[in-house]
Design an enzyme around this catalytic site. Structure first.
Site, PDB file in Angstrom:
ATOM      1  N   GLU A 180       0.803  -1.214   0.000  1.00  0.00           N
ATOM      2  CA  GLU A 180       0.000   0.000   0.000  1.00  0.00           C
ATOM      3  C   GLU A 180       0.845   1.278   0.000  1.00  0.00           C
ATOM      4  O   GLU A 180       1.861   1.355   0.706  1.00  0.00           O
ATOM      5  CB  GLU A 180      -0.921   0.042   1.243  1.00  0.00           C
ATOM      6  CG  GLU A 180      -2.125  -0.849   1.136  1.00  0.00           C
ATOM      7  CD  GLU A 180      -3.203  -0.466   2.121  1.00  0.00           C
ATOM      8  OE1 GLU A 180      -3.372   0.748   2.377  1.00  0.00           O
ATOM      9  OE2 GLU A 180      -3.861  -1.380   2.648  1.00  0.00           O
TER      10      GLU A 180
ATOM     11  N   GLY B 199      -8.158  -1.677  -2.964  1.00  0.00           N
ATOM     12  CA  GLY B 199      -7.331  -2.509  -3.841  1.00  0.00           C
ATOM     13  C   GLY B 199      -8.103  -3.702  -4.382  1.00  0.00           C
ATOM     14  O   GLY B 199      -8.006  -4.045  -5.562  1.00  0.00           O
TER      15      GLY B 199
HETATM   16  N1  API Z   1      -2.885   3.312   1.526  1.00  0.00           N
HETATM   17  C1  API Z   1      -4.035   3.708   0.704  1.00  0.00           C
HETATM   18  C2  API Z   1      -5.207   4.142   1.598  1.00  0.00           C
HETATM   19  C3  API Z   1      -5.782   2.980   2.377  1.00  0.00           C
HETATM   20  C4  API Z   1      -6.396   1.992   1.431  1.00  0.00           C
HETATM   21  C5  API Z   1      -6.650   0.608   1.994  1.00  0.00           C
HETATM   22  N2  API Z   1      -6.249   0.379   3.355  1.00  0.00           N
HETATM   23  C6  API Z   1      -8.097   0.226   1.785  1.00  0.00           C
HETATM   24  O1  API Z   1      -8.646  -0.576   2.567  1.00  0.00           O
HETATM   25  O2  API Z   1      -8.678   0.688   0.754  1.00  0.00           O
HETATM   26  C7  API Z   1      -3.649   4.894  -0.200  1.00  0.00           C
HETATM   27  O3  API Z   1      -2.756   5.665   0.175  1.00  0.00           O
HETATM   28  O4  API Z   1      -4.319   5.045  -1.260  1.00  0.00           O
END
Ligand code: API
Length: 288
Positions: free
Chosen positions: A222, A234
């Protein structure tokens, strides 16, 4: 008197949630969020999520800081945890059980638009994640001309050429399909994708093994958090990429290291729906 918080997780993708309903700005700075997310010197989490008051007639606003302090547009596992947190807060305010308020839907304003999580009586949370964005300029990426989609395009990373498909769920995702997802050295290759020059806002990267057209195995590096046990946006981006490459159905189970998510890209409204759990772990007060 420290700041009260509650820890939740969605398939092991864990977050510190803060009741920020009395102010329109997060009560922590990004630098404080980094300290709170530290798994040795702090509480430990993949991010901090703030429940802020409504905007423009929605129920609440969600803001999130990754564990590196960056602010993403959206978080799929996080918004399921936020929905659970909100129903727990509302139940405590009304002195009733959370279960008595279910099913309960919320309109949540996010930097990626309005998302609608619904907590079923079973405790499972279904989220209308909106429509995916597929043009290079929307990801954003310079891997293709701005008004073109990025589907199975070659990208050189760490001396190897990968076929990648890019999808935005409000936040950027780079997806590649591999024979054996367990063989990927995520800690080595993940940062090289995240910081690649073709992703001006960095990217989340998902490595996918197709077991069946309705069952895919996924591992993720991530943006702003590194290896996590699950990534909701994702998993949605992966389903869309699988359909675009004609290697999965429009409804499939995405198996993550933390557990499964059910994802559907509706033919009717072109919106993506995600269903999965959200669990409370503990509450506390922080003095850092
Ligand atoms: N690290 C991701 C945000 C959290 C996304 C992920 N934890 C989810 O469940 O969608 C980003 O910077 O776009």
């Amino acid at each position: 008197m420290g700041i009260e918080f509650t820890k939740y997780h969605g398939l092991g993708n864990d977050f510190i949630l803060i009741d920020n309903r009395t102010s329109t700005e997060p009560c922590l700075t990004p630098e404080q969020a980094v300290k709170w997310c530290d798994r040795h010197f702090g509480i430990g989490a993949d991010g901090v999520i703030f429940a802020l008051p409504d905007q423009d007639g929605h129920d609440y606003t969600m803001r999130i800081f990754n564990s590196d302090g960056s602010e993403p547009e959206m978080c799929g596992n996080g918004i399921r945890c936020l929905a659970k947190f909100l129903v727990d807060l509302e139940a405590a305010d009304a002195n009733v059980s959370s279960e008595s308020l279910l099913p309960r839907s919320y309109k949540i304003h996010t930097l990626a638009g309005v998302m609608v999580p619904k907590i079923e009586a079973s405790g499972q949370v279904t989220v209308d994640m909106g429509q995916p964005h597929l043009l290079a300029a929307e990801i954003p990426t310079t891997l293709a001309v701005a008004d073109q989609k990025v589907i199975a395009q070659p990208l050189e990373v760490a001396g190897q050429t990968w076929d990648v498909t890019c999808v935005s769920m409000g936040n950027p995702h780079c997806i590649t399909f591999v024979e054996d997802v367990a063989a990927i050295a995520l800690e080595t290759i993940g940062p090289k994708f995240e910081h690649h020059a073709v992703f001006p806002q960095r990217t989340n990267t998902e490595f996918i093994e197709v077991v069946r057209r309705d069952y895919l195995k996924m591992r993720v590096w991530e943006r702003g958090a590194g290896i996590t046990l699950a990534c909701g946006t994702g998993a949605c981006a992966v389903l869309v990429a699988g359909v675009l490459n004609d290697i999965c159905d429009r409804r499939a189970t995405i198996e993550l290291p933390g557990g499964p998510l059910e994802i559907e890209w509706s033919e009717l409204d072109q919106r993506v729906y995600m269903t999965g759990p959200a669990e409370m772990v503990f509450a506390g007060q922080s003095s850092i």
